[in-house]
Write an enzyme that holds these catalytic residues in place. Structure first.
Site, PDB file in Angstrom:
ATOM      1  N   HIS A  61      68.469 -61.521 -83.035  1.00  0.00           N
ATOM      2  CA  HIS A  61      67.218 -60.933 -83.515  1.00  0.00           C
ATOM      3  C   HIS A  61      67.440 -60.426 -84.931  1.00  0.00           C
ATOM      4  CE1 HIS A  61      69.381 -57.434 -81.978  1.00  0.00           C
ATOM      5  NE2 HIS A  61      68.509 -56.617 -82.530  1.00  0.00           N
ATOM      6  N   ASP A  65      70.919 -53.980 -88.286  1.00  0.00           N
ATOM      7  CA  ASP A  65      72.335 -53.865 -87.947  1.00  0.00           C
ATOM      8  C   ASP A  65      72.938 -55.191 -87.492  1.00  0.00           C
ATOM      9  OD1 ASP A  65      70.594 -53.347 -85.714  1.00  0.00           O
ATOM     10  OD2 ASP A  65      72.311 -52.691 -84.528  1.00  0.00           O
ATOM     11  N   ASP A 176      70.615 -57.548 -77.935  1.00  0.00           N
ATOM     12  CA  ASP A 176      69.979 -56.304 -77.497  1.00  0.00           C
ATOM     13  C   ASP A 176      68.806 -56.632 -76.587  1.00  0.00           C
ATOM     14  OD1 ASP A 176      71.759 -55.034 -79.142  1.00  0.00           O
ATOM     15  OD2 ASP A 176      70.282 -54.351 -80.613  1.00  0.00           O
ATOM     16  N   HIS A 240      78.906 -53.405 -78.726  1.00  0.00           N
ATOM     17  CA  HIS A 240      77.805 -52.689 -79.404  1.00  0.00           C
ATOM     18  C   HIS A 240      77.570 -51.348 -78.712  1.00  0.00           C
ATOM     19  CE1 HIS A 240      74.415 -52.053 -81.895  1.00  0.00           C
ATOM     20  NE2 HIS A 240      73.542 -52.910 -81.392  1.00  0.00           N
TER      21      HIS A 240
END
Length: 280
Positions: A61, A65, A176, A240
């Site tokens: 995505h 970050d 994520d 992460h």
């Protein structure tokens, strides 16, 4: 056999010990960089992989970050590739990736111009090839296949996960996401699942609402482990970490995951490697 290297296990908050989110997957002679968090090229150099040696860049995505070092990857792969006619670097990501790549190259426009003016063998801008996907096959070269499926990181949309397969071994990279059926299906029966994780029990105690907000679009350690269990994967590789894992706290995170998943659980710092073999 596939090899996973956690290049960056950090969060959006700069950490002196952890680079930004990024994972390297090696399949024979091919090397795939999944996301481009800050510091990724230095971490890749530590395991002998240069930008010019990447087979493709895969973006889950477009959060900052996860793409912070995209510009450095694009420029460095260009200036360190000494082939007479280098092939374009494939960038595979969700819709919006082409726009981000175009804007990134524009931001480096002066630098690109300087280098073309200075070096006789650099005559054109970096050769880049962008492919946008939300689902389906994305790669099939020399025995390596990559499949894409949507994930759920709303309001960030679209977001995708990747399934890389080679020689009977399979690795899924979730990016994520909160738990979702499409990720369960993508990860079904995989030999390894690389999943980002947060400790919601800790994050919810932080007073700033902006920090607490991250709980509604990330998976907790237990949620990621439950995804691994539902999908029937062989190994869960966590990364992460939010907040960062403190020294000696790795077993706390592993124990939380073990409440939902009985398979192999990997909790590692930057440069942690995991070999993935087909399960018999």
């Amino acid at each position: 056999m596939l090899e996973i290297t956690l290049l960056g296990t950090g969060s959006p908050i700069p950490d002196p010990d952890r680079a930004g989110p990024s994972t390297l997957v090696r399949a024979g002679a091919q090397a795939f960089l999944v996301d481009c968090g800050r510091g990724v090229l230095q971490r890749a150099a530590a395991v002998g992989v240069g930008a010019a040696g990447l087979s493709a860049v895969l973006l889950t995505h477009l959060h900052s970050d996860h793409i912070a070092e995209l510009g450095d990857v694009l420029i460095t792969s260009w200036v360190t590739n000494f082939a007479a006619d280098p092939a374009p670097l494939p960038i595979i990501g969700p819709p919006g990736t082409a726009e981000v790549v175009e804007a990134t190259l524009k931001a480096f426009g002066h630098d690109i111009g300087y280098r073309i003016a200075h070096h006789a063998d650099l005559t054109t801008p970096p050769p880049i090839e962008v492919h946008e996907y939300t689902a389906g096959p994305a790669w099939d070269r020399d025995g390596v296949t990559i499949r894409v499926a949507p994930t759920d990181h709303r309001p960030v949309t679209p977001t995708i996960g990747f399934r890389i397969e080679s020689d009977g071994a399979s690795v899924v990279l979730a990016g994520d996401t909160v738990p979702c059926d499409s990720l369960d299906q993508l990860a079904a029966g995989a030999d390894a699942l690389v999943h980002t994780v947060i400790r919601k029990d800790i994050v919810t105690q932080i007073p700033q609402q902006r920090v607490k907000d991250i709980c509604d679009y990330h998976s907790s350690v237990r949620e990621a482990a439950a995804t691994a269990n539902r999908a029937g994967v062989g190994t869960l590789v966590m990364t992460h970490y939010v907040p960062a894992i403190g020294p000696g706290q790795e077993e706390q995170w592993r124990a939380l995951a073990a409440t939902e998943f009985s398979g192999r659980i990997e909790v590692g710092n930057d440069l942690h490697r995991v070999e993935v073999h087909p399960r018999r």
